[in-house]
Design an enzyme around this catalytic site. Structure first.
Site, PDB file in Angstrom:
ATOM      1  CG  HIS A   1      -1.507   0.358  -2.169  1.00  0.00           C
ATOM      2  ND1 HIS A   1      -2.879   0.265  -2.101  1.00  0.00           N
ATOM      3  CD2 HIS A   1      -1.022  -0.535  -1.267  1.00  0.00           C
ATOM      4  CE1 HIS A   1      -3.205  -0.652  -1.206  1.00  0.00           C
ATOM      5  NE2 HIS A   1      -2.100  -1.162  -0.687  1.00  0.00           N
TER       6      HIS A   1
ATOM      7  CB  SER B   1      -9.841   3.492   6.702  1.00  0.00           C
ATOM      8  OG  SER B   1      -9.411   2.188   7.044  1.00  0.00           O
TER       9      SER B   1
ATOM     10  NE  ARG C   1      -5.274  -2.427   3.894  1.00  0.00           N
ATOM     11  CZ  ARG C   1      -5.629  -1.733   2.818  1.00  0.00           C
ATOM     12  NH1 ARG C   1      -4.725  -1.065   2.125  1.00  0.00           N
ATOM     13  NH2 ARG C   1      -6.877  -1.710   2.430  1.00  0.00           N
TER      14      ARG C   1
ATOM     15  CG  ASP D   1     -12.164  -1.292  -2.095  1.00  0.00           C
ATOM     16  OD1 ASP D   1     -11.008  -1.655  -1.831  1.00  0.00           O
ATOM     17  OD2 ASP D   1     -13.179  -1.880  -1.667  1.00  0.00           O
ATOM     18  N   GLY D   2      -9.868  -1.427  -4.498  1.00  0.00           N
ATOM     19  CA  GLY D   2      -9.524  -2.394  -5.546  1.00  0.00           C
ATOM     20  C   GLY D   2      -8.075  -2.349  -6.007  1.00  0.00           C
TER      21      GLY D   2
ATOM     22  CD1 TRP E   1      -4.324   3.189  11.832  1.00  0.00           C
ATOM     23  CD2 TRP E   1      -2.164   3.241  11.226  1.00  0.00           C
ATOM     24  NE1 TRP E   1      -3.972   4.501  11.614  1.00  0.00           N
ATOM     25  CE2 TRP E   1      -2.657   4.563  11.241  1.00  0.00           C
ATOM     26  CE3 TRP E   1      -0.828   3.025  10.864  1.00  0.00           C
ATOM     27  CZ2 TRP E   1      -1.864   5.661  10.918  1.00  0.00           C
ATOM     28  CZ3 TRP E   1      -0.036   4.125  10.542  1.00  0.00           C
ATOM     29  CH2 TRP E   1      -0.554   5.418  10.567  1.00  0.00           C
TER      30      TRP E   1
ATOM     31  CG  LEU F   1     -10.742  20.194  -6.758  1.00  0.00           C
ATOM     32  CD1 LEU F   1     -12.209  19.774  -6.763  1.00  0.00           C
ATOM     33  CD2 LEU F   1      -9.921  19.224  -7.601  1.00  0.00           C
TER      34      LEU F   1
HETATM   35  C1  V07 Z   1      -2.794   6.666  -1.487  1.00  0.00           C
HETATM   36  C2  V07 Z   1      -3.330   5.860  -3.805  1.00  0.00           C
HETATM   37  C3  V07 Z   1      -4.794   5.971  -4.156  1.00  0.00           C
HETATM   38  C4  V07 Z   1      -5.545   4.693  -3.901  1.00  0.00           C
HETATM   39  C5  V07 Z   1      -5.815   4.398  -2.459  1.00  0.00           C
HETATM   40  C6  V07 Z   1      -4.697   3.889  -1.585  1.00  0.00           C
HETATM   41  C7  V07 Z   1      -3.290   4.253  -1.972  1.00  0.00           C
HETATM   42  C8  V07 Z   1      -2.663   9.893  -2.857  1.00  0.00           C
HETATM   43  C9  V07 Z   1      -2.403  10.171  -1.524  1.00  0.00           C
HETATM   44  C10 V07 Z   1      -2.211  11.477  -0.923  1.00  0.00           C
HETATM   45  C11 V07 Z   1      -2.601  11.711   0.398  1.00  0.00           C
HETATM   46  C12 V07 Z   1      -2.447  12.973   0.967  1.00  0.00           C
HETATM   47  C13 V07 Z   1      -1.910  13.975   0.222  1.00  0.00           C
HETATM   48  C14 V07 Z   1      -1.524  13.778  -1.077  1.00  0.00           C
HETATM   49  C15 V07 Z   1      -1.663  12.529  -1.647  1.00  0.00           C
HETATM   50  C16 V07 Z   1      -2.413   8.927  -0.894  1.00  0.00           C
HETATM   51  C17 V07 Z   1      -2.285   7.346   0.759  1.00  0.00           C
HETATM   52  C18 V07 Z   1      -2.581   6.355  -0.149  1.00  0.00           C
HETATM   53  C19 V07 Z   1      -2.059   7.017   2.190  1.00  0.00           C
HETATM   54  F1  V07 Z   1      -1.768  15.208   0.755  1.00  0.00           F
HETATM   55  N1  V07 Z   1      -2.832   8.604  -3.026  1.00  0.00           N
HETATM   56  N2  V07 Z   1      -2.682   7.977  -1.842  1.00  0.00           N
HETATM   57  N3  V07 Z   1      -2.218   8.643   0.397  1.00  0.00           N
HETATM   58  N4  V07 Z   1      -3.096   5.643  -2.400  1.00  0.00           N
END
Ligand code: V07
Length: 258
Positions: free
Chosen positions: A54, A82, A88, A37-38, A86, A148
């Site tokens: 983001h 989450s 947003r 978050d943040g 949606w 991991l």
């Molecule tokens: C997202 C970056 C981290 C902070 C939170 C919100 C934004 C990595 C992914 C991701 C998801 C699936 C995957 C590989 C990478 C990601 C979303 C948002 C929707 F297989 N960061 N990140 N997906 N944020």
């Protein structure tokens, strides 16, 4: 004797390398879950658009994945999107749904190289095809990896997960696959999206909010929680090591009682 070990300093000036050796002396949490978050607040503080936060947050994901893997953490579950997200603005949602592709486009070779297995949990139905296919491609490319487990919660909501589990259980009971008498906590766990993972040992939430926001409600029943005011884009190796250190101190106090 001079310590010739390369000193790896973070923004906070923590000596990450030494701190790492310290936490490695005790049991490392096998499964860490994080509510990242943040990101929006990080951007607002800099008069930047939310999407910039983001994007910066995505860099933290890489950093933390690398360290978790180095420490021998077995599973890292990250709340990326989450079912509430949606709501947003569409442009923000569209941007977020491009992040998995961008992340994997540059980071997948390293994940393969480092023996990381990519997984996702969440309702696949509403995820755009371009996003889902990038994630599924990564899951396929890393499915034989036994290091991991990097588990992304994408379009995930815990109540909906539990509800779907209950529906599936009722279906299977009607079909004679399971009997009502067989139903216990272990069997219900086997119907959740985390069936192949142990419950998290440690939950981290950044940015000062002290709530679960519909994240892994069943799985977090016995988990240690660690909250920090640090915004996700500012979260670094030193913070993760601090969270693990606190976790280890708590486990030590319970000394075999848990
Ligand atoms: C997202 C970056 C981290 C902070 C939170 C919100 C934004 C990595 C992914 C991701 C998801 C699936 C995957 C590989 C990478 C990601 C979303 C948002 C929707 F297989 N960061 N990140 N997906 N944020």
């Amino acid at each position: 004797m001079i310590n010739k070990k390369r000193l790896w300093k973070t923004k906070e000036g923590h000596n990450t390398e030494n701190k790492m050796e310290e936490v490695k002396k005790e049991a490392i949490p096998e499964h860490i879950a994080i509510i990242m978050d943040g990101n929006g607040r990080w951007a607002r503080k800099r008069a930047m658009p939310r999407i910039a936060g983001h994007h910066e947050g995505m860099k933290t994901v890489r950093k933390i994945t690398r360290l978790a893997n180095k420490l021998g953490v077995k599973a890292l579950t990250l709340y990326a999107f989450s079912t509430e997200n949606w709501k947003r603005p569409k442009l923000e949602v569209d941007f977020l749904m491009k992040l998995p592709e961008e992340f994997l486009g540059t980071f997948l070779p390293e994940l393969i190289e480092e023996n990381v297995r990519v997984e996702m949990m969440g309702d696949r139905d509403q995820i755009p095809a371009h996003t889902l296919s990038a994630v599924e491609k990564a899951m396929e490319a890393t499915k034989e990896n036994d290091g991991l487990v990097l588990n992304f919660a994408l379009n995930y909501g815990s109540r909906s997960e539990i509800l779907e589990a209950i529906k599936a259980i009722i279906r299977d009971e009607k079909d004679g696959i399971i009997k009502q008498d067989d139903l216990n906590e272990e069997l219900l766990s086997a119907y959740l999206m985390t069936k192949h993972l142990k419950d998290p040992d440690l939950l981290i939430r950044t940015s000062g909010e002290i709530r679960l926001s519909n994240f892994m409600l069943w799985q977090l029943a016995y988990t240690e929680f660690w909250f920090t005011d640090v915004l996700w884009p500012d979260f670094d190796e030193g913070h993760l090591l601090e969270a693990i250190d606190v976790y280890q101190k708590r486990s030590r106090r319970f000394g075999g009682l848990t």
